[in-house]
Motif scaffolding. Sequence first.
Motif, PDB file in Angstrom:
ATOM      1  N   ARG A 130       0.829  -1.202   0.000  1.00 58.98           N
ATOM      2  CA  ARG A 130       0.000   0.000   0.000  1.00 58.98           C
ATOM      3  C   ARG A 130       0.866   1.256   0.000  1.00 58.98           C
ATOM      4  NH1 ARG A 130      -2.206   0.934   6.187  1.00 58.98           N
ATOM      5  NH2 ARG A 130      -0.292   0.346   7.288  1.00 58.98           N
ATOM      6  N   TYR A 137       1.235   4.625   1.809  1.00 56.55           N
ATOM      7  CA  TYR A 137       0.859   5.069   3.149  1.00 56.55           C
ATOM      8  C   TYR A 137       1.301   6.516   3.301  1.00 56.55           C
ATOM      9  CZ  TYR A 137       0.262   4.452   8.228  1.00 56.55           C
ATOM     10  OH  TYR A 137      -0.145   4.539   9.522  1.00 56.55           O
ATOM     11  N   ASN A 147      -2.945  13.022   5.241  1.00 50.36           N
ATOM     12  CA  ASN A 147      -2.520  11.845   4.493  1.00 50.36           C
ATOM     13  C   ASN A 147      -2.131  12.289   3.091  1.00 50.36           C
ATOM     14  OD1 ASN A 147      -2.403   9.430   2.921  1.00 50.36           O
ATOM     15  ND2 ASN A 147      -3.741   8.403   4.387  1.00 50.36           N
ATOM     16  N   GLY A 180      -1.804  -2.567   8.237  1.00 48.71           N
ATOM     17  CA  GLY A 180      -2.009  -3.084   6.883  1.00 48.71           C
ATOM     18  C   GLY A 180      -2.829  -4.349   6.824  1.00 48.71           C
ATOM     19  N   ASP A 238       9.034  -0.446   4.899  1.00 45.47           N
ATOM     20  CA  ASP A 238       8.699   0.881   4.394  1.00 45.47           C
ATOM     21  C   ASP A 238       9.802   1.373   3.458  1.00 45.47           C
ATOM     22  OD1 ASP A 238       6.403   0.991   5.929  1.00 45.47           O
ATOM     23  OD2 ASP A 238       7.286   2.241   7.503  1.00 45.47           O
TER      24      ASP A 238
END
Length: 355
Positions: free
Chosen positions: A45, A47, A80, A335, A348
């Motif tokens: 994803r 993020y 975000n 997640g 990450d």
Amino acid sequence: MKKIAIPMALCALALDASAQSSVTLYGVLDTTVQRASQGSASITRVYGTGGNQYSRLGIRGTEDLGGGLSAGFVLDAGLNVASGIGGAASTDNATAGTAGGLVFNRRASLSLISRQWGEVRVGRGFVPSYWNLIVFDPFGTAGAGGIINTAQSALTQVATVQTAVRASNSVGYFLPQLNGVYGELMKAVNNAPSTSTTHDNGNYQGIRLGYARDTLNVAVASGRTALANGAVSASNVGASYVIGPVTASALYFVDRKNAVAGPNRSNGWMLGAQVKVATGYIPVSLSKISDNSASGRSAQQLAVGYVHELSKRTAVYGTYSQIRNRNGAALSGGGVTGVANATWTGMDFGIRHSF
């Protein structure tokens, strides 16, 4: 001449105002591609709330009132970057807010500051019992390696309250500079009338006291949140010491919920370090959390990363984190849904820019 005189007069007024006060726009934009897996589930994803630092947009200002006294404000909004939406904030410290538009959920405060007597701050902001996690975690609580994966996980009681990180409707006092001694007191309320059956639900009170001088920093903090079904208290102590390029740190944390049957307590620790290198730094940490359930649930997190600084304001980074669950624990770093006794793995890869 008149056309020139008017703009010049306005500039003079602006310069006079700026000599007494200042307003600054600031922010951090941090987004990461995260790969996480646990049990049979996995996810990749984007993020956008931050893998190295939390994404935010803020305004802060100060006014010099003379005689060592000043006024200040901070409006700080979480966001975000991946979706553009803002963060959430609880307005009563008891019920969860909803993420959506840009709101100043991270901090919204007004202060009166004295160099001699300290600062009185009113509004919303970090609670004293959370500050040690930020300061002494090599990852700053952000991303796959953040200490909150254990210290505020599903095995803890503090994770069940809205005041685990911040509190609204608060009044705080900060000590002035006292030869390395620093401290904070906070009281926050839910703003319900005394006739309400839940008038103290979500009320928070906390304290933090520390000492920082040269290469040493040590602090202890504690906080308590009142709830209708039993108050939740959380305490921690942290320390760091700088040895050349290495900043070594440690944390110990406990929490409990009163008037309820077990599991109602947890305790844990963290050992970590930040190692400066020519092009950035390497954060690493090992932490463990356990509760007082009959099976003695526990989980251990190992995290290591690298932050490559492209400039003073821009960096790229990578983090690897693994959470090992034991005795029925089902912690997840995000997640995917936690699975009992299954290991969560997260990676990450991101970029962070500040202004």
